[in-house]
Design an enzyme around this catalytic site. Structure first.
Site, PDB file in Angstrom:
ATOM      1  CE  LYS A 116      92.289  18.242  53.679  1.00 58.12           C
ATOM      2  NZ  LYS A 116      91.520  19.351  53.091  1.00 58.12           N
TER       3      LYS A 116
ATOM      4  NE  ARG B 136      96.247  22.744  53.969  1.00 59.21           N
ATOM      5  CZ  ARG B 136      95.351  22.362  54.874  1.00 59.21           C
ATOM      6  NH1 ARG B 136      95.703  21.602  55.861  1.00 59.21           N
ATOM      7  NH2 ARG B 136      94.097  22.736  54.763  1.00 59.21           N
TER       8      ARG B 136
ATOM      9  NE  ARG C  75      84.670  23.941  57.564  1.00 66.86           N
ATOM     10  CZ  ARG C  75      85.758  23.445  56.985  1.00 66.86           C
ATOM     11  NH1 ARG C  75      85.767  22.209  56.528  1.00 66.86           N
ATOM     12  NH2 ARG C  75      86.832  24.197  56.837  1.00 66.86           N
TER      13      ARG C  75
ATOM     14  NE  ARG D 236      87.253  24.484  61.756  1.00 67.00           N
ATOM     15  CZ  ARG D 236      87.494  23.393  61.014  1.00 67.00           C
ATOM     16  NH1 ARG D 236      88.093  23.505  59.846  1.00 67.00           N
ATOM     17  NH2 ARG D 236      87.123  22.214  61.439  1.00 67.00           N
TER      18      ARG D 236
ATOM     19  NE  ARG E  95      91.077  27.382  54.433  1.00 60.19           N
ATOM     20  CZ  ARG E  95      90.135  26.872  55.211  1.00 60.19           C
ATOM     21  NH1 ARG E  95      89.128  27.617  55.614  1.00 60.19           N
ATOM     22  NH2 ARG E  95      90.192  25.617  55.589  1.00 60.19           N
TER      23      ARG E  95
HETATM   24  P1  AMP Z   1      92.336  22.569  57.914  1.00 65.53           P
HETATM   25  O1  AMP Z   1      91.616  22.379  59.204  1.00 65.53           O
HETATM   26  O2  AMP Z   1      93.077  21.346  57.454  1.00 65.53           O
HETATM   27  O3  AMP Z   1      91.468  23.152  56.819  1.00 65.53           O
HETATM   28  O4  AMP Z   1      93.481  23.651  58.186  1.00 65.53           O
HETATM   29  C1  AMP Z   1      93.159  24.944  58.639  1.00 65.53           C
HETATM   30  C2  AMP Z   1      94.331  25.876  58.426  1.00 65.53           C
HETATM   31  O5  AMP Z   1      95.467  25.395  59.155  1.00 65.53           O
HETATM   32  C3  AMP Z   1      94.819  25.972  56.999  1.00 65.53           C
HETATM   33  O6  AMP Z   1      94.072  26.913  56.247  1.00 65.53           O
HETATM   34  C4  AMP Z   1      96.252  26.426  57.209  1.00 65.53           C
HETATM   35  O7  AMP Z   1      96.315  27.788  57.567  1.00 65.53           O
HETATM   36  C5  AMP Z   1      96.658  25.639  58.440  1.00 65.53           C
HETATM   37  N1  AMP Z   1      97.250  24.322  58.078  1.00 65.53           N
HETATM   38  C6  AMP Z   1      96.750  23.090  58.349  1.00 65.53           C
HETATM   39  N2  AMP Z   1      97.559  22.130  57.899  1.00 65.53           N
HETATM   40  C7  AMP Z   1      98.606  22.771  57.323  1.00 65.53           C
HETATM   41  C8  AMP Z   1      99.775  22.330  56.640  1.00 65.53           C
HETATM   42  N3  AMP Z   1     100.035  21.022  56.462  1.00 65.53           N
HETATM   43  N4  AMP Z   1     100.622  23.269  56.174  1.00 65.53           N
HETATM   44  C9  AMP Z   1     100.397  24.587  56.343  1.00 65.53           C
HETATM   45  N5  AMP Z   1      99.312  25.067  56.950  1.00 65.53           N
HETATM   46  C10 AMP Z   1      98.409  24.170  57.442  1.00 65.53           C
END
Ligand code: AMP
Length: 303
Positions: free
Chosen positions: A89, A163, A202, A235, A246
């Site tokens: 994404k 999400r 990653r 991360r 996840r």
């Molecule tokens: P990402 O960088 O998009 O993979 O997001 C990293 C982490 O941020 C996710 O595993 C969630 O813990 C949190 N996160 C990001 N976007 C959301 C969302 N829309 N709703 C809930 N948690 C989120």
């Protein structure tokens, strides 16, 4: 092979999507330089809405630190990218940002940047466990970010949001109130095995956020960012155990937002288990319909 987010029954959108092949490409495409539009003063409309922080716990200065200055309007379409973690994404959002002059809004990035604020620190406990951050908290951040784009907000790509079904419903209500809408939802489909392989390899730069992969996109100098020489880190949520949590969250909660948008006839699915250039090519076909039709026009050179 079961794909993460794959429908039980093919949707109309899926049937009309371009024919795609699955092949594993050896190298990830290096994203072109992202066009960063010059900063512009916040629009009066944004002020009317109270701007970032209205009625929220964050102070205006904190909001500016997290979001930076308001950005001017660029492309017009509003797009959502849905996909499991590491479905690409972020990469696709950056490529689209560069190609069409859209603005990427990654809730993951917003949450990471909010670290140090009460909101960011609360979110961090969920993120490090691989869990979704509570809806109310993410909605608050998203709302502030959208207001910073002006009214109505136009030309954004949501990466990692919504999400949950509640977030999708909250977004719809929010956009309706702002006189905006989502034009297209693109689902990036990848098998769970690919997700695990991509995430465990990653690494990202602790300073500028540039993303690498130990096998597919290694840095020139081990442990150091090619762009800014910052330290490469894994991360907290990127370990194999956390990835499984996840993925479960994706299947249990995020996959439910797809039918929500399918009912509105705006979903397209793309095989994302390929090189990012091939994925982008399919995404581009979805966003740029036949000449004469409505859709996105790529930026001209120098724009
Ligand atoms: P990402 O960088 O998009 O993979 O997001 C990293 C982490 O941020 C996710 O595993 C969630 O813990 C949190 N996160 C990001 N976007 C959301 C969302 N829309 N709703 C809930 N948690 C989120």
């Amino acid at each position: 092979m079961k794909r993460v987010g794959a429908p039980e029954v093919p949707s109309r959108a899926a049937l009309s999507a371009p024919e795609m092949t699955t092949k594993q490409a050896p190298q990830a495409l290096k994203a072109p330089e992202v066009v960063v539009p010059p900063a512009a003063p916040r629009s009066s409309a944004a002020h009317r809405h109270g701007g970032p922080g209205a009625g929220a716990g964050l102070q205006r200065l904190e909001v500016q630190r997290v979001f930076g200055p308001a950005q001017p309007k660029t492309g017009e379409s509003n797009i959502i990218l849905v996909g499991a973690p590491a479905s690409g994404k972020g990469t696709q959002a950056k490529l689209l940002e560069s190609k069409y002059g859209l603005v990427q809004i990654s809730t993951g990035d917003l949450l990471r940047k909010a670290k140090g604020s009460p909101l960011g620190d609360e979110a961090a406990t969920y993120m490090s466990a691989g869990k979704l951050v509570p809806d109310a908290l993410v909605m608050k951040l998203l709302e502030q970010r959208l207001h910073a784009l002006g009214t109505p907000p136009k030309g954004f790509i949501l990466d990692g949001f919504p999400r949950t079904l509640a977030q999708a419903q909250g977004l719809s209500a929010l956009l309706q109130g702002l006189g905006a809408k989502i034009d297209r939802v693109i689902v990036l489909e990848v098998p769970a095995q690919t997700v695990i392989g991509r995430i465990s390899g990653r690494r990202s730069c602790g300073d500028c956020g540039e993303v690498y992969h130990l096998e597919n996109k290694p840095p020139k100098k081990s442990g150091c960012c090619d762009k800014c020489d910052g330290p490469l880190i894994q991360r907290e949520g990127d370990t194999v155990e956390k990835v499984k949590v996840r993925l479960d969250a994706f299947e249990a909660q995020t996959a439910k937002v797809i039918p929500f948008f399918e009912r509105r006839g705006i979903v397209s699915r793309v095989d994302a288990d390929r090189d990012s250039a091939e994925v982008l090519s399919d995404v581009t076909q979805i966003l740029e319909p036949a000449p004469g039709g409505a859709g996105l026009a790529p930026l001209a050179a120098g724009e």
